[in-house]
Design a protein around this motif. Sequence first.
Motif, PDB file in Angstrom:
ATOM      1  N   THR A  89      -2.126   0.436  -0.053  1.00 27.81           N
ATOM      2  CA  THR A  89      -3.090   1.372  -1.431  1.00 27.81           C
ATOM      3  C   THR A  89      -1.879   0.819  -1.830  1.00 27.81           C
ATOM      4  O   THR A  89      -2.224   1.069  -3.522  1.00 27.81           O
ATOM      5  CB  THR A  89      -3.073   2.438  -0.702  1.00 27.81           C
ATOM      6  N   ALA A  90      -0.848   0.664  -2.003  1.00 25.36           N
ATOM      7  CA  ALA A  90       0.415   0.759  -3.044  1.00 25.36           C
ATOM      8  C   ALA A  90       0.471  -0.987  -3.456  1.00 25.36           C
ATOM      9  O   ALA A  90       1.434  -0.770  -4.607  1.00 25.36           O
ATOM     10  CB  ALA A  90       2.020   0.871  -2.237  1.00 25.36           C
ATOM     11  N   GLY A  91      -0.475  -1.643  -3.107  1.00 27.52           N
ATOM     12  CA  GLY A  91      -0.727  -2.940  -3.609  1.00 27.52           C
ATOM     13  C   GLY A  91       0.270  -4.108  -3.721  1.00 27.52           C
ATOM     14  O   GLY A  91       0.958  -4.730  -3.691  1.00 27.52           O
ATOM     15  N   VAL A  92       0.966  -3.925  -2.293  1.00 21.57           N
ATOM     16  CA  VAL A  92       2.112  -4.274  -1.567  1.00 21.57           C
ATOM     17  C   VAL A  92       1.535  -5.931  -0.470  1.00 21.57           C
ATOM     18  O   VAL A  92       0.855  -5.347   0.905  1.00 21.57           O
ATOM     19  CB  VAL A  92       3.268  -3.504  -0.542  1.00 21.57           C
ATOM     20  N   GLU A  93       1.942  -6.565  -0.952  1.00 20.17           N
ATOM     21  CA  GLU A  93       1.478  -7.606  -0.219  1.00 20.17           C
ATOM     22  C   GLU A  93       2.921  -8.354   0.695  1.00 20.17           C
ATOM     23  O   GLU A  93       3.375  -8.473   1.008  1.00 20.17           O
ATOM     24  CB  GLU A  93       1.833  -9.546  -0.808  1.00 20.17           C
ATOM     25  N   ALA A  94       1.815  -8.786   1.610  1.00 22.29           N
ATOM     26  CA  ALA A  94       2.695  -8.709   3.203  1.00 22.29           C
ATOM     27  C   ALA A  94       3.966  -9.910   2.482  1.00 22.29           C
ATOM     28  O   ALA A  94       5.020 -10.270   3.432  1.00 22.29           O
ATOM     29  CB  ALA A  94       2.036  -9.933   3.959  1.00 22.29           C
ATOM     30  N   THR A  95       3.343 -10.819   1.624  1.00 21.53           N
ATOM     31  CA  THR A  95       5.195 -11.348   1.477  1.00 21.53           C
ATOM     32  C   THR A  95       6.233 -10.496   0.363  1.00 21.53           C
ATOM     33  O   THR A  95       6.851 -11.311   0.335  1.00 21.53           O
ATOM     34  CB  THR A  95       4.306 -13.074   0.447  1.00 21.53           C
ATOM     35  N   GLN A  96       5.957  -9.352  -0.012  1.00 20.05           N
ATOM     36  CA  GLN A  96       6.314  -8.487  -0.704  1.00 20.05           C
ATOM     37  C   GLN A  96       7.339  -7.352   0.702  1.00 20.05           C
ATOM     38  O   GLN A  96       7.703  -6.254  -0.184  1.00 20.05           O
ATOM     39  CB  GLN A  96       5.552  -7.938  -1.852  1.00 20.05           C
ATOM     40  N   GLN A  97       7.238  -7.722   1.712  1.00 18.20           N
ATOM     41  CA  GLN A  97       7.598  -7.068   2.515  1.00 18.20           C
ATOM     42  C   GLN A  97       8.680  -7.794   4.113  1.00 18.20           C
ATOM     43  O   GLN A  97       8.133  -8.660   3.981  1.00 18.20           O
ATOM     44  CB  GLN A  97       6.401  -5.848   2.727  1.00 18.20           C
ATOM     45  N   TYR A  98      10.113  -6.496   3.988  1.00 17.95           N
ATOM     46  CA  TYR A  98      10.177  -7.120   5.460  1.00 17.95           C
ATOM     47  C   TYR A  98      10.443  -5.853   6.355  1.00 17.95           C
ATOM     48  O   TYR A  98      10.597  -5.004   5.931  1.00 17.95           O
ATOM     49  CB  TYR A  98      11.478  -7.665   5.083  1.00 17.95           C
ATOM     50  N   ARG A  99      10.303  -6.282   7.324  1.00 19.62           N
ATOM     51  CA  ARG A  99      10.224  -4.628   8.525  1.00 19.62           C
ATOM     52  C   ARG A  99      10.558  -5.845   9.725  1.00 19.62           C
ATOM     53  O   ARG A  99      11.319  -6.320  10.207  1.00 19.62           O
ATOM     54  CB  ARG A  99       8.308  -4.536   8.984  1.00 19.62           C
ATOM     55  N   SER A 112      10.074  -5.670  -1.556  1.00 19.78           N
ATOM     56  CA  SER A 112      10.192  -5.735  -3.419  1.00 19.78           C
ATOM     57  C   SER A 112      10.682  -5.551  -3.966  1.00 19.78           C
ATOM     58  O   SER A 112      10.026  -4.084  -4.648  1.00 19.78           O
ATOM     59  CB  SER A 112       9.998  -7.662  -3.307  1.00 19.78           C
ATOM     60  N   GLY A 113      11.882  -5.586  -5.347  1.00 16.67           N
ATOM     61  CA  GLY A 113      11.929  -5.276  -6.057  1.00 16.67           C
ATOM     62  C   GLY A 113      10.479  -5.034  -7.124  1.00 16.67           C
ATOM     63  O   GLY A 113      10.799  -4.218  -8.223  1.00 16.67           O
ATOM     64  N   ASP A 114       9.781  -6.347  -7.116  1.00 20.17           N
ATOM     65  CA  ASP A 114       9.411  -6.073  -8.304  1.00 20.17           C
ATOM     66  C   ASP A 114       8.047  -5.790  -7.856  1.00 20.17           C
ATOM     67  O   ASP A 114       6.713  -5.416  -8.797  1.00 20.17           O
ATOM     68  CB  ASP A 114       8.602  -8.028  -8.782  1.00 20.17           C
ATOM     69  N   VAL A 115       7.826  -4.633  -6.972  1.00 24.95           N
ATOM     70  CA  VAL A 115       6.502  -3.992  -6.501  1.00 24.95           C
ATOM     71  C   VAL A 115       6.989  -2.182  -7.414  1.00 24.95           C
ATOM     72  O   VAL A 115       8.078  -2.008  -6.948  1.00 24.95           O
ATOM     73  CB  VAL A 115       6.222  -4.005  -5.575  1.00 24.95           C
ATOM     74  N   ALA A 116       6.469  -1.747  -7.657  1.00 27.43           N
ATOM     75  CA  ALA A 116       6.954  -0.083  -8.944  1.00 27.43           C
ATOM     76  C   ALA A 116       6.879   0.714  -7.984  1.00 27.43           C
ATOM     77  O   ALA A 116       5.658   1.172  -6.589  1.00 27.43           O
ATOM     78  CB  ALA A 116       4.844  -0.147  -9.704  1.00 27.43           C
ATOM     79  N   LYS A 117       7.921   1.045  -7.999  1.00 20.67           N
ATOM     80  CA  LYS A 117       8.090   2.276  -6.820  1.00 20.67           C
ATOM     81  C   LYS A 117       7.023   3.300  -7.191  1.00 20.67           C
ATOM     82  O   LYS A 117       7.393   4.502  -6.228  1.00 20.67           O
ATOM     83  CB  LYS A 117       9.331   2.318  -7.315  1.00 20.67           C
ATOM     84  N   THR A 118       6.433   3.616  -8.423  1.00 18.09           N
ATOM     85  CA  THR A 118       6.230   4.438  -8.507  1.00 18.09           C
ATOM     86  C   THR A 118       3.992   4.439  -7.603  1.00 18.09           C
ATOM     87  O   THR A 118       3.581   5.459  -7.476  1.00 18.09           O
ATOM     88  CB  THR A 118       5.022   4.650  -9.369  1.00 18.09           C
ATOM     89  N   ALA A 119       3.738   3.582  -7.481  1.00 17.47           N
ATOM     90  CA  ALA A 119       3.076   3.117  -6.221  1.00 17.47           C
ATOM     91  C   ALA A 119       3.092   3.269  -5.316  1.00 17.47           C
ATOM     92  O   ALA A 119       2.246   4.139  -4.125  1.00 17.47           O
ATOM     93  CB  ALA A 119       2.598   1.380  -6.530  1.00 17.47           C
ATOM     94  N   VAL A 120       4.343   2.972  -4.957  1.00 20.68           N
ATOM     95  CA  VAL A 120       4.646   3.629  -2.815  1.00 20.68           C
ATOM     96  C   VAL A 120       4.786   4.666  -3.104  1.00 20.68           C
ATOM     97  O   VAL A 120       4.601   5.249  -2.138  1.00 20.68           O
ATOM     98  CB  VAL A 120       6.272   2.746  -2.939  1.00 20.68           C
ATOM     99  N   LEU A 121       5.419   5.814  -4.238  1.00 20.73           N
ATOM    100  CA  LEU A 121       5.334   6.959  -3.617  1.00 20.73           C
ATOM    101  C   LEU A 121       3.951   7.456  -3.781  1.00 20.73           C
ATOM    102  O   LEU A 121       4.517   8.361  -2.911  1.00 20.73           O
ATOM    103  CB  LEU A 121       6.107   7.667  -4.444  1.00 20.73           C
ATOM    104  N   ARG A 122       3.154   7.375  -4.626  1.00 20.17           N
ATOM    105  CA  ARG A 122       2.008   8.045  -5.155  1.00 20.17           C
ATOM    106  C   ARG A 122       1.654   7.751  -3.533  1.00 20.17           C
ATOM    107  O   ARG A 122       0.770   8.119  -2.934  1.00 20.17           O
ATOM    108  CB  ARG A 122       0.846   7.362  -5.566  1.00 20.17           C
ATOM    109  N   ALA A 123       1.748   6.768  -2.655  1.00 15.65           N
ATOM    110  CA  ALA A 123       0.729   5.988  -1.440  1.00 15.65           C
ATOM    111  C   ALA A 123       1.539   7.513  -1.192  1.00 15.65           C
ATOM    112  O   ALA A 123       0.732   7.466   0.455  1.00 15.65           O
ATOM    113  CB  ALA A 123       0.932   4.951  -1.502  1.00 15.65           C
ATOM    114  N   LEU A 124       3.122   7.309  -0.504  1.00 19.65           N
ATOM    115  CA  LEU A 124       3.682   8.314   0.119  1.00 19.65           C
ATOM    116  C   LEU A 124       2.643   9.607   0.481  1.00 19.65           C
ATOM    117  O   LEU A 124       3.423   9.806   1.803  1.00 19.65           O
ATOM    118  CB  LEU A 124       4.957   8.031   0.523  1.00 19.65           C
ATOM    119  N   LEU A 125       2.585  10.340  -0.865  1.00 19.69           N
ATOM    120  CA  LEU A 125       2.760  11.414  -1.394  1.00 19.69           C
ATOM    121  C   LEU A 125       0.988  11.339  -0.406  1.00 19.69           C
ATOM    122  O   LEU A 125       0.340  12.548  -0.890  1.00 19.69           O
ATOM    123  CB  LEU A 125       2.645  11.933  -1.976  1.00 19.69           C
TER     124      LEU A 125
END
Length: 295
Positions: free
Chosen positions: A42-52, A64-77
């Motif tokens: 939902t936040a638009g984070v691709e598999a290549t843009q994350q490490y788990r 990755s730092g090029d993913v907007a934190k606002t998008a991640v935050l909205r998805a978490l909320l």
Amino acid sequence: MREPVNRTILLLDIERFSRRDDVVQAVLRRTLNTVVDRTLVTAGVEATQQYREDRGDGLIVLISGDVAKTAVLRALLTVTPALLHDHNRLASGGAQMRLRMVLAAGEVAHDPQAGTTGGLVGHDLNQAFRLLDSDALRRALAGRTDGDCVLAVSTPVYEGVVRHGHHGVRPELFRRTEVTVKDGVLPAWIQGGGEEAGVAGDGAAGAASPSPAPGMPQAPPQAPAPAPAPAPERSGGAVFHFYGAPVVHGSLVGGDQHGVSGGQVTGDVILGGSGNKSAPADRGGESRSEDGGRP
């Protein structure tokens, strides 16, 4: 060790994980990964843009730092609470899942060793884990009666993202708290865990009456104003009973008059305290008031 790079740090931990049996723990771990998958999509984070990194009862996610934190935050909320609700409304009591979450940002290095997994290194990551394990965040989740997760953000995330009120992010729902750690006090901003305030943990949102400055005399308390005395009850008007053929001249008659029978009063009659002269009676046995009506 590789050079540190700036990452968005997302940490998640399942409440009371170790109290469940192995079968339930396996179900919860799979469910957590599904919740994180859908949240990040939902936040638009691709598999290549994350490490788990699997932590057993939780996850480390570096974005990755090029993913907007606002998008991640909205998805978490929004997405994460909805997914937890959907799981818990169908799960048995022993398989309910509630999450503590931390969103932070900072420099993280990766120092993998042969034959092992993991190897993340960084002061900012360590501080994020201290927020995740803090008593303040645990109490916030324990006190929630209207949701299944609680989110804390680090000061850089609050100052850089939350406080600006971007779309879908309400800063007034975050409250500042102080987390005591080994080397001092660490500030954090907690959402959905109790009292709402738009500024650092300084009480409820409603403003209280200001206190006098130190050393200034305080005004004595004011006595309540006395209740107004009830107005005296007024009678419904004078009642006159005339019998025979009275001749009324020259007296002041006030209030109720009963039983004036066969008497004679000479002079002007003033009814009800008025200073105007009354009209003379137009015929015997009857008298008119000042407005022409019958008394």
